[in-house]
Every structure is written in C-alpha cells, then in structure tokens.
Design an enzyme around this catalytic site. Structure first.
Site, PDB file in Angstrom:
ATOM      1  CB  SER A 164      -0.977   0.000   1.173  1.00 52.88           C
ATOM      2  OG  SER A 164      -0.302   0.153   2.386  1.00 52.88           O
ATOM      3  CG  ASN A 165       3.707   2.685   2.972  1.00 53.73           C
ATOM      4  OD1 ASN A 165       3.551   3.872   3.208  1.00 53.73           O
ATOM      5  ND2 ASN A 165       3.507   1.735   3.880  1.00 53.73           N
ATOM      6  NE  ARG A 213      22.723 -10.072   4.524  1.00 50.69           N
ATOM      7  CZ  ARG A 213      22.923  -9.599   5.748  1.00 50.69           C
ATOM      8  NH1 ARG A 213      21.946  -9.025   6.402  1.00 50.69           N
ATOM      9  NH2 ARG A 213      24.096  -9.695   6.307  1.00 50.69           N
ATOM     10  CG  MET A 257       8.225  -7.345   5.988  1.00 50.40           C
ATOM     11  SD  MET A 257       8.231  -5.771   6.874  1.00 50.40           S
ATOM     12  CE  MET A 257       7.856  -6.323   8.511  1.00 50.40           C
ATOM     13  CG  LEU A 278      18.677  -4.266   2.445  1.00 50.71           C
ATOM     14  CD1 LEU A 278      18.354  -2.882   1.899  1.00 50.71           C
ATOM     15  CD2 LEU A 278      18.768  -5.275   1.303  1.00 50.71           C
ATOM     16  CG  HIS A 304       9.717   0.890  12.109  1.00 53.84           C
ATOM     17  ND1 HIS A 304       9.913  -0.456  11.895  1.00 53.84           N
ATOM     18  CD2 HIS A 304       9.451   1.027  13.429  1.00 53.84           C
ATOM     19  CE1 HIS A 304       9.789  -1.104  13.041  1.00 53.84           C
ATOM     20  NE2 HIS A 304       9.513  -0.237  13.988  1.00 53.84           N
TER      21      HIS A 304
END
Ligand code: GAR
Length: 186
Positions: A15-16, A64, A89, A92, A108
């Site tokens: 949604s952001n 990662r 979520m 990094l 956040h």
C-alpha cells in the site's frame, strides 16, 4: 524537474508502494520509480507494478548474498540512485548499504527509537502508550536505527486494537512517506 531514478523494495501488500507511485506521477515530485524489487514472488504489491507498467524483479532471499548481488546488478544497470524500502521485511547487509552510498530510506510503524522490529502495534498497546505513529528514516546497518527524517504521531484510544491501530497508522504512512522523500531532496 529532473527526477532521481529510484527503486522501491517490497515484501507484501504494497500500500505504501501504491502511494509512492501515485505521488511520483506528479511532475514536481523528486523521484521517478523505475523499478520495483520483491523478495516474495506472491507479494500483493507486485500488482501495482503491473497496473502502472513499472518494471519489477523478484529475487529469492534464501541467500542474502544471492539477493543482494542480483539487486546491485539490476540497480546499476538501470542507473538507480535512490532506494525506498516500503514494507520490505528483510535486512540488508552493511556491504549493500555502503555500496548504495546510504541513499536508502525506510518507513517503520512506530515512533522510533521506540519499538524497533516486529509487532509494533501490539507492543505499543501492551506498554500502555498514549501515542504511537510512524517514522521515515535513513537505513543503516543496525535495523530501524538510521537518522530520522520525519515522524507522525497518533493518539492511542482506550478501545484501540492491533488492527485499528495498524489501519490508522498505515493511513498516515501513505502521507508521511512522500513528504519525507520531498524533504530528502530539499
Ligand atoms: C507498513 O506498515 C510499514 O511501515 C511496515 O510494513 C507495512 C507494509 O505495508 N514496515 C516495517 O515494519 C519495516 N520494519 P504495505 O506493504 O502495505 O506498504
């Protein structure tokens, strides 16, 4: 206005992302969203990439290293200079953040430095906080700890639940994130 080539990282509902895409279509918004990256192939937010015809990539985060190597390659290829984490979520690495010259910001759902990490709504309620909110901050190697760009405070009501708080905070996030991006380029 020359817009800065940017990428949004997502993991979920996006949604952001939707709000950032809408804002970025405004001619005086400082960034253009050239790419969307997800670590989750089923992220609902990828729907917005398709809807608004924005290139998107999925890279598994099982390793990662694999995820970051592929991201860096694609970001360099597309000359991306700015990253927005929007419900991304995963963490990094210090190497990745440095490589991107710290041009990475995140949103956040708490008033940082309070309630870093997960379950922020629940923890705010259990702690009997009078207020909570959301924060946009620079991404640093320690999670939810970089310099704060903007915060928005909301009141917690007696009858609030995790769900009602989440809803109200998210509504504020959709305004705060674009505002923080404008601030970052002032
Ligand atoms: C948002 O509330 C965002 O603040 C939070 O995930 C949600 C994503 O919603 N991010 C974090 O908790 C990161 N630490 P969205 O996918 O609908 O934008």
């Amino acid at each position: 206005m020359v817009k800065v080539n940017s990428c949004v990282f997502i993991s979920g509902s996006g949604s952001n992302l939707k709000s950032l895409i809408k804002n970025s279509r405004n001619h005086n918004f400082p960034i253009k969203i050239n790419l969307i990256i997800s670590n989750n192939t089923n992220a609902y937010g990828l729907k917005y990439a398709k809807k608004y015809n924005i290139p998107y990539k999925f890279y598994s985060y099982k390793s990662r290293n694999f995820f970051e190597r592929n991201c860096l390659k694609e970001l360099k290829k597309r000359k991306i200079k700015f990253l927005c984490l929007a419900g991304f979520m995963k963490l990094l690495s210090k190497y990745f953040i440095k490589n991107f010259r710290y041009k990475i910001i995140n949103i956040h759902p708490s008033l940082l430095p309070k309630f870093k990490g997960l379950n922020t709504y629940n923890r705010a309620l259990k702690n009997n906080e009078k207020y909570t909110g959301c924060t946009v901050h620079h991404v640093s190697p320690q999670p939810d700890s970089g310099n704060i760009i903007l915060k928005k405070k909301i009141i917690i009501y007696d009858n609030d639940t995790e769900n009602s708080l989440k809803k109200r905070i998210l509504k504020q996030e959709h305004k705060l994130y674009p505002e923080a991006i404008r601030c970052s380029f002032r």
